[in-house]
Structure formats: C-alpha cells, structure tokens
Motif scaffolding. Structure first.
Motif, mmCIF file in Angstrom:
data_model
loop_
_atom_site.group_PDB
_atom_site.id
_atom_site.type_symbol
_atom_site.label_atom_id
_atom_site.label_comp_id
_atom_site.label_asym_id
_atom_site.label_seq_id
_atom_site.Cartn_x
_atom_site.Cartn_y
_atom_site.Cartn_z
ATOM 1 N N ASP A 157 -9.989 -5.903 -7.716
ATOM 2 C CA ASP A 157 -9.942 -6.688 -6.482
ATOM 3 C C ASP A 157 -9.364 -5.816 -5.378
ATOM 4 N N ILE A 158 -9.769 -6.092 -4.145
ATOM 5 C CA ILE A 158 -9.250 -5.275 -3.040
ATOM 6 C C ILE A 158 -7.739 -5.466 -2.852
ATOM 7 N N LEU A 159 -7.189 -6.561 -3.358
ATOM 8 C CA LEU A 159 -5.786 -6.881 -3.054
ATOM 9 C C LEU A 159 -4.785 -6.248 -4.009
ATOM 10 N N THR A 160 -5.231 -5.650 -5.110
ATOM 11 C CA THR A 160 -4.274 -5.033 -6.041
ATOM 12 C C THR A 160 -3.534 -3.873 -5.374
ATOM 13 N N LEU A 161 -4.199 -3.190 -4.456
ATOM 14 C CA LEU A 161 -3.555 -2.069 -3.759
ATOM 15 C C LEU A 161 -2.316 -2.561 -2.997
ATOM 16 N N LEU A 162 -2.432 -3.739 -2.363
ATOM 17 C CA LEU A 162 -1.271 -4.290 -1.640
ATOM 18 C C LEU A 162 -0.198 -4.744 -2.616
ATOM 19 N N ASP A 163 -0.623 -5.310 -3.739
ATOM 20 C CA ASP A 163 0.347 -5.743 -4.745
ATOM 21 C C ASP A 163 1.182 -4.549 -5.207
ATOM 22 N N GLU A 164 0.511 -3.417 -5.409
ATOM 23 C CA GLU A 164 1.220 -2.217 -5.892
ATOM 24 C C GLU A 164 2.121 -1.610 -4.819
ATOM 25 N N GLY A 198 4.163 -3.537 -3.382
ATOM 26 C CA GLY A 198 5.337 -4.397 -3.489
ATOM 27 C C GLY A 198 5.240 -5.704 -2.714
ATOM 28 N N LEU A 199 4.006 -6.126 -2.337
ATOM 29 C CA LEU A 199 3.893 -7.343 -1.527
ATOM 30 C C LEU A 199 3.873 -8.633 -2.354
ATOM 31 N N GLY A 200 3.782 -8.499 -3.667
ATOM 32 C CA GLY A 200 3.897 -9.686 -4.522
ATOM 33 C C GLY A 200 2.683 -10.603 -4.459
ATOM 34 N N LEU A 201 1.584 -10.174 -5.055
ATOM 35 C CA LEU A 201 0.325 -10.944 -5.021
ATOM 36 C C LEU A 201 0.308 -12.027 -6.096
ATOM 37 N N VAL A 207 -2.200 -15.173 -2.304
ATOM 38 C CA VAL A 207 -1.001 -15.341 -1.473
ATOM 39 C C VAL A 207 -0.057 -14.177 -1.750
ATOM 40 N N PHE A 208 0.601 -13.662 -0.703
ATOM 41 C CA PHE A 208 1.617 -12.617 -0.874
ATOM 42 C C PHE A 208 2.989 -13.194 -0.559
ATOM 43 N N ASP A 209 3.937 -12.973 -1.489
ATOM 44 C CA ASP A 209 5.286 -13.502 -1.283
ATOM 45 C C ASP A 209 6.066 -12.672 -0.274
ATOM 46 N N GLN A 210 5.737 -11.393 -0.131
ATOM 47 C CA GLN A 210 6.452 -10.526 0.825
ATOM 48 C C GLN A 210 5.491 -9.939 1.852
ATOM 49 N N PRO A 211 5.028 -10.746 2.812
ATOM 50 C CA PRO A 211 4.133 -10.187 3.824
ATOM 51 C C PRO A 211 4.854 -9.179 4.716
ATOM 52 N N ARG A 229 5.740 -8.180 8.327
ATOM 53 C CA ARG A 229 5.739 -8.697 9.709
ATOM 54 C C ARG A 229 6.552 -7.824 10.655
ATOM 55 N N THR A 230 7.478 -7.032 10.085
ATOM 56 C CA THR A 230 8.396 -6.231 10.918
ATOM 57 C C THR A 230 8.440 -4.796 10.396
ATOM 58 N N THR A 231 9.026 -3.930 11.216
ATOM 59 C CA THR A 231 9.192 -2.534 10.790
ATOM 60 C C THR A 231 10.057 -2.480 9.532
ATOM 61 N N GLY A 232 11.036 -3.379 9.435
ATOM 62 C CA GLY A 232 11.885 -3.445 8.233
ATOM 63 C C GLY A 232 11.053 -3.726 6.992
ATOM 64 N N ASP A 233 10.114 -4.683 7.111
ATOM 65 C CA ASP A 233 9.227 -4.992 5.970
ATOM 66 C C ASP A 233 8.437 -3.743 5.565
ATOM 67 N N LEU A 234 7.956 -3.032 6.588
ATOM 68 C CA LEU A 234 7.138 -1.840 6.327
ATOM 69 C C LEU A 234 7.958 -0.785 5.601
ATOM 70 N N LYS A 235 9.212 -0.621 6.040
ATOM 71 C CA LYS A 235 10.072 0.420 5.453
ATOM 72 C C LYS A 235 10.385 0.116 3.994
ATOM 73 N N ARG A 236 10.371 -1.178 3.646
ATOM 74 C CA ARG A 236 10.672 -1.546 2.256
ATOM 75 C C ARG A 236 9.555 -1.149 1.294
ATOM 76 N N MET A 237 8.366 -0.933 1.845
ATOM 77 C CA MET A 237 7.250 -0.559 0.956
ATOM 78 C C MET A 237 7.476 0.858 0.441
ATOM 79 N N GLU A 238 7.180 1.067 -0.827
ATOM 80 C CA GLU A 238 7.360 2.396 -1.399
ATOM 81 C C GLU A 238 6.036 2.890 -1.941
ATOM 82 N N PRO A 239 5.226 3.467 -1.050
ATOM 83 C CA PRO A 239 3.896 3.884 -1.500
ATOM 84 C C PRO A 239 3.966 4.976 -2.578
ATOM 85 N N ARG A 240 3.257 4.737 -3.658
ATOM 86 C CA ARG A 240 3.121 5.753 -4.705
ATOM 87 C C ARG A 240 1.669 6.215 -4.686
#
Ligand code: CP3
Length: 353
Positions: free
Chosen positions: A80-87, A89-92, A101-105, A107-118
């Motif tokens: 699915d296209i959404l697994t990439l977002l789940d990985e 850390g958005l909680g699909l 539905v994502f539990d951690q959308p 919306r802010t720069t803080g939210d973005l910084k919390r993502m840890e792209p691997r």
C-alpha cells in the motif's frame, strides 16, 4: 547500480510501455488484488491488511491471486502507498468502514523533526522480500510492477491524518508555511525515490508512481508546489534504471501536461478525459495507460464490451497503449465481469502478425 533483469515470456506490457509492436493490447488492472475476489476475502478473514503486507509470503500469495483467474499481462506487488508513512512513525491504522487513519499526523515543524527517516531498503524490507518471493512464484511468465505513492499524495495523508475530499489542512500548510511544506515534500521525495530504486534493485520490471490526489490542484500550484518533488523522485530512479516508469493521477485532465512533464515514460489517464484527447495534450508518441471507468464493470457484459471497445477504437491500434481502468477496481465488482473484460481486450485488439 544497473540491475540485470530477464525479459518475461509474456512481454506485451513491457513492449507497449516502450511503444513497440504487440500481438494484442496488454491489460492489467489497478487494485487487481483485493476485496472483490472471494479468495482475497478468505485471507482477510484471518489477517489484517497490514499483516498481509508485512508478511512476504502472504503478500506474494495475494499478488498471485488475480493471475490465477484472469489472463493479465502484468502483476503488481501487493502493498500500500501508506506503509512508507507508517515507517516514518505516523502510526497507520486501517479502520473498518472508515479507511486509513494516522495517529501522529504532521502539522508542525516539531512533528516533522520527530520523524526519523531510515533507508526504505531497511524500513520497507518486507515489501522487497515480497518482491523476491513473487518473482520466484511468477517463474518469469509475466512482468512484476513495483509502486509508491507520490510525495504530494503522501503529504496530503501525512498532514490530514486521514483521507479527505479536498485536503484543506494540507493545502493550508502549502499556502501558509512554505518552509514546512518544502521540508516535508523534500523528505518524502527522497524516501519515495529511494524506495522505488530499492524495488528496481529487488527485480521489478516497471514502477508506477500513484499521485492519486494531484487532481485536487490547479496547474499553477501543481507546477510550483509539487512538480519539483516528483521530478526529484524520477531523477533518482532514472539515475539507476531505464525501466518503464508509469506516472498516474486521478482527476488529472487539467494537469496532464504537467504530470507528463514532471515524471514518467508512460502517463496514466483516468476516465474523465477521452484517451485520444489525452494523447493530443501530452504528445502522440507518449505511451498511455487507461482509461475505462472502473464502475463500467458494474454494468452488463454488453456495456463493458461497448465501453472497452470504445477505448480501443479511440487508440486505433497505435503503439504505446496499456489497457487499464482509470482508477482502482471497485470492491463490489463481480470477478466474472473482470474475466469478460480481460478476454475481450485481448480478442478485440488482436493484430495479425
Ligand atoms: O493494485 C494492487 O493490486 C496493489 C495493491 C494496492 C493497494 N493499495 C492495496 C489495498 C495499491 C497499488 C494501493 C494503492 C493505494 N492505497 C492508493 C493509490 C491508488 C488509489 O486507489 O488512488 C491509495 C490512495 C491508497 C490508500 C488506501 N489503502 C486507502 C484509501 C484504503 C482503504 C480503501 C477502502 O476501501 O477501505 C487502502 C486499503 C487497501 N489497500 C486495500 C487494498 C486491497 C483494501 C483494504 C482491505 O483489504 O480491507
């Protein structure tokens, strides 16, 4: 890295993607594996969709299901296209009757910084394993298509946190916080590009980029806020492979030229525009994929044949056409009608060789 791939026995799809001659028009269907098939529903009774996607053996089995019933010219890996977002850390979660539905959308720069792209080769390794497993099962009979969501469609889900008709929160970020928009789109473009490259290295024969919600944009906004990122994805894939790259959006009649300009060797066309008009817009030599209304399959057999015949007549047997629906197959579709369509497209387009 250039991956060596062998040509499948049935290479109609790959030939059409390169505008080469074919014995008849190739056909595959978006969402060809899914709930309209009883054998899919039987597995879904035992597993969630995410369990099916994350278990390579199950994902490969689901990928193979439609191929046993229909004479399709390509397989598409079950994911699915959404697994990439789940990985990221958005909680699909997929909620019955409501969709994703994502539990951690974001919306802010803080939210973005919390993502840890691997690297997607690690975070989405289960889909790469599913590709290996599927290639074993296919035994080189037909090609396998890999795919990803495009940065814009993924950003819409990441910001909105769920599906939406017109994505107001995403557009609000786009217009009011261009810096956050650029950072999020840049991160997604790199992830999507690396993910598609990893799928190519795993052995897929072609890739498709789904920008399902790009039709919600004006041509000006598409060009300014989206095109550079889809171009970045395309450049990453092109740097390592010259495999067919299908670029698909729905509701895209008003931005088809831009879609074609941004990325891809094949342009997906939905059913809201005549396919011959799409070809005039993007250039008669650009291969196209489409464009039957998926709901035409809810009609009687004669109507399905009439509408599919009209698409084929409009293309007039010119090179570079892959038959498909204009969007994913509907879950209430009768599998018998799918067989009617696939067999009709082959028989009606059969060329004397
Ligand atoms: O085409 C294929 O056969 C490959 C598998 C595939 C799925 N999703 C499996 C799936 C592909 C290519 C996708 C792409 C996808 N997923 C898109 C882009 C294409 C499009 O349709 O616009 C989008 C927007 C998604 C997001 C998504 N996944 C939604 C909105 C839903 C819920 C749909 C619903 O009706 O509940 C999904 C779930 C999903 N992905 C299903 C399948 C077969 C159905 C889930 C189930 O079994 O319950």
């Amino acid at each position: 890295m250039h991956t060596k791939i062998t040509t499948p026995e049935n290479d109609r799809f790959l030939r059409a993607c390169r505008s080469e001659s074919v014995d008849c028009t190739p056909i595959w269907l978006m969402r060809q594996a899914g709930r309209y098939m009883p054998e899919y529903r039987a597995l879904r009774d035992r597993y969630t969709i995410l369990e099916m996607i994350r278990t390579p053996e199950l994902a490969a089995e689901v990928t193979m299901q439609p191929l046993r019933s229909f004479d399709l010219d390509a397989a598409i890996i079950f994911a699915d296209i959404l697994t990439l977002l789940d990985e990221l850390g958005l909680g699909l979660r997929f909620i019955e009757g409501e969709g994703p539905v994502f539990d951690q959308p974001v919306r802010t720069t803080g939210d973005l910084k919390r993502m840890e792209p691997r690297p997607p080769a690690e975070s989405l390794a289960y889909t790469l394993d599913a590709i290996h497993c599927t290639l074993d099962k296919l035994e080189n009979r037909i090609p396998l298509i890999g795919f990803s969501g495009a940065p814009y469609t993924l950003a819409c889900y990441a910001i909105e946190g769920r599906g939406s008709r017109d994505f107001p929160s995403a557009k609000k970020v786009m217009y009011t916080d261009p810096e956050l928009w650029d950072q999020l789109m840049g991160l997604l473009a790199d992830q999507v590009g690396d993910y598609l490259v990893a799928q190519v290295e795993a052995g897929v024969h072609a890739v498709q980029l789904f920008d399902s919600w790009a039709g919600s944009l004006s041509p000006q906004d598409y060009t300014r806020y989206v095109m550079p990122y889809s171009q970045r994805v395309y450049a990453k894939v092109r740097a390592c492979s010259d495999l067919p790259f299908i670029h698909f959006a729905t509701g895209s009649a008003g931005i088809l030229k831009e879609i074609h300009q941004a990325a891809g060797t094949v342009t997906g066309v939905d059913w809201r525009i005549r396919i011959e008009e799409a070809r005039e817009l993007i250039g008669p030599d650009v291969p196209v994929q489409g464009n039957l209304d998926p709901l035409a399959l809810l009609g009687p057999e004669e109507e399905i044949k009439r509408q599919a015949g009209a698409v084929l007549d409009a293309v007039k047997g010119q090179a570079g056409h892959i038959f498909n629906l204009g969007h994913g197959i509907h879950k209430t579709t009768d599998p018998g009608k799918v067989k009617t369509l696939v067999d009709f497209v082959h028989a009606y387009s059969r060329r004397e060789t």
